[in-house]
Design an enzyme around this catalytic site. Sequence first.
Site, mmCIF file in Angstrom:
data_model
loop_
_atom_site.group_PDB
_atom_site.id
_atom_site.type_symbol
_atom_site.label_atom_id
_atom_site.label_comp_id
_atom_site.label_asym_id
_atom_site.label_seq_id
_atom_site.Cartn_x
_atom_site.Cartn_y
_atom_site.Cartn_z
ATOM 1 N N ASP A 9 9.303 14.042 13.688
ATOM 2 C CA ASP A 9 9.078 13.164 14.848
ATOM 3 C C ASP A 9 7.674 12.569 14.878
ATOM 4 O O ASP A 9 7.135 12.296 15.944
ATOM 5 C CB ASP A 9 9.313 13.917 16.180
ATOM 6 C CG ASP A 9 10.664 14.588 16.214
ATOM 7 O OD1 ASP A 9 11.630 13.951 15.777
ATOM 8 O OD2 ASP A 9 10.746 15.745 16.652
ATOM 9 N N LYS A 12 7.686 8.295 11.731
ATOM 10 C CA LYS A 12 7.875 7.764 10.373
ATOM 11 C C LYS A 12 8.710 6.490 10.378
ATOM 12 O O LYS A 12 8.545 5.627 9.528
ATOM 13 C CB LYS A 12 8.575 8.807 9.486
ATOM 14 C CG LYS A 12 7.773 10.049 9.249
ATOM 15 C CD LYS A 12 8.521 11.041 8.384
ATOM 16 C CE LYS A 12 9.744 11.656 9.046
ATOM 17 N NZ LYS A 12 9.477 12.499 10.225
ATOM 18 N N GLY A 36 16.481 11.035 13.342
ATOM 19 C CA GLY A 36 16.885 9.879 14.141
ATOM 20 C C GLY A 36 15.688 9.051 14.516
ATOM 21 O O GLY A 36 14.620 9.595 14.770
HETATM 22 P P1 IMP Z 1 18.458 21.700 11.585
HETATM 23 O O1 IMP Z 1 17.760 20.748 10.676
HETATM 24 O O2 IMP Z 1 19.416 21.025 12.526
HETATM 25 O O3 IMP Z 1 19.069 22.861 10.851
HETATM 26 O O4 IMP Z 1 17.336 22.356 12.547
HETATM 27 C C1 IMP Z 1 16.325 23.225 12.038
HETATM 28 C C2 IMP Z 1 14.993 22.989 12.715
HETATM 29 O O5 IMP Z 1 14.497 21.702 12.343
HETATM 30 C C3 IMP Z 1 15.036 22.964 14.241
HETATM 31 O O6 IMP Z 1 13.818 23.484 14.735
HETATM 32 C C4 IMP Z 1 15.142 21.494 14.577
HETATM 33 O O7 IMP Z 1 14.652 21.212 15.871
HETATM 34 C C5 IMP Z 1 14.243 20.923 13.498
HETATM 35 N N1 IMP Z 1 14.572 19.524 13.165
HETATM 36 C C6 IMP Z 1 15.581 19.073 12.390
HETATM 37 N N2 IMP Z 1 15.546 17.745 12.266
HETATM 38 C C7 IMP Z 1 14.459 17.337 12.947
HETATM 39 C C8 IMP Z 1 13.866 16.052 13.153
HETATM 40 O O8 IMP Z 1 14.312 15.020 12.663
HETATM 41 N N3 IMP Z 1 12.745 16.044 13.921
HETATM 42 C C9 IMP Z 1 12.193 17.182 14.432
HETATM 43 N N4 IMP Z 1 12.716 18.390 14.247
HETATM 44 C C10 IMP Z 1 13.834 18.465 13.517
#
Ligand code: IMP
Length: 430
Positions: A9, A12, A36
């Site tokens: 976040d 980027k 996202g």
């Molecule tokens: P996962 O990628 O859904 O397995 O989540 C694992 C960890 O990565 C969690 O702490 C999420 O909040 C974090 N996370 C995954 N994708 C993002 C992102 O695009 N931005 C910020 N945190 C992310």
Amino acid sequence: MIVGAQWGDEGKGKVTDLLAERSDLVIRFQGGNNAGHTIVRDDEEYRFHLIPSGILYPGLACAIGNGVVIDPRVLLEEIEGLKRRDIDVSGLHVSANAHVIMPYRVLLDQAGETRLGKLRIGTTRRGIGPCYEDKAARLGIRVQDLLDEKILRKKIMAALEPKRPALRPHAKDPAIDLHTMTEEYVTYGHRLEPHISDTALLCWETLRAGRNVLFEGAQGTLLDIDHGTYPFVTSSNPVAGAACVGAGVGPKQIDEVYGVAKAYATRVGEGPFPTELNDETGHHMLERGHEYGTTTGRKRRCGWLDLVALRYAARVNGLTGLVITKLDVLSGLDRLRVCTSYRHAEGAVFDDFPYHQSILHNSEAVYEELPGFTEDIGECRTPSDLPAAALDYVEFIAKAIGVPVTLIGTGPGRDQVIWMNESGTSRAAA
Ligand code: IMP
């Protein structure tokens, strides 16, 4: 290449959007629809989770590389959404080798988090982790498998077998019925077929023709499964080295690696965050920075800039340039603090990011204080337009990290940026 230098976040999306204009191919190399970002173009808002936002530039090739995990429903929704708005999507390429997020992986992600209770990771519950698990276990379903019903059925059967006990509570869920799933996913395969290709070859051909490829990282260094704050990480490698694997290029093909960091720090989900603020200043960052997740809408945890973590990110990514985003959010704070080291509960001081998780959990941030600024910097377009304290803050960071600052973000608008120097502008603004 653009990578996240913090916990994701970092903004980027906007940087990718700016650099995409000067690129011939934009390719994503890891992660999935856990990422996202929102792009505003001609007063229209576009939300992307999988497709590189470069698709908004007519004629630019965009690719989803083999290292990405794809939920075909999400991808097709994005494609259809763009078509409805008359955006040409013929330049979209999807790697035949990328892995597919199946519905049982989403269920297992949710069940895993519930089972962990207090120890949960705080995942986005999009099935990302279980999909990478199956990839490593060689029980993955790849995009190319969606083109052959017989193969797909066999592979789904093989993947489901070891999961039966965990999926028992969902045994009657039609979404994971073998027949229904096979039919549904073959349909997705047919719909995606015009886009399915060998994206590694596309990269190679683009580079061989002397053109520019932009590698778009998702998430951030501290969420990397190897280099992040394990186990509170995502299941892929957001670091620069992963682009070679996830896009299929050699390391010598990469000329520049820009790390993107906010002027402060945020984190979503659980896990250590030494500079976290649970006070008015943290609230200032949350509200001024609109720190709510694009994918899950969750409030982001906010805190001061952590230079120990940022130095670490510069090292493990081999950063050649630093992009500092959202500097405007700090306007109005009297004093700015930056974390320069960690102090362990037993007294030891760490200048380098500690490899041991317990140290990180039991350390507190040691700060240096710098003067703040109150001016609105949204109209600043060159370094000399910035208030002295804002510029000093940026220069302090560059010196502490040992990486030149290439670009600064001064507001949400596309034009609210400051290119810092010749080397930063040479390719992007030439
Ligand atoms: P996962 O990628 O859904 O397995 O989540 C694992 C960890 O990565 C969690 O702490 C999420 O909040 C974090 N996370 C995954 N994708 C993002 C992102 O695009 N931005 C910020 N945190 C992310």
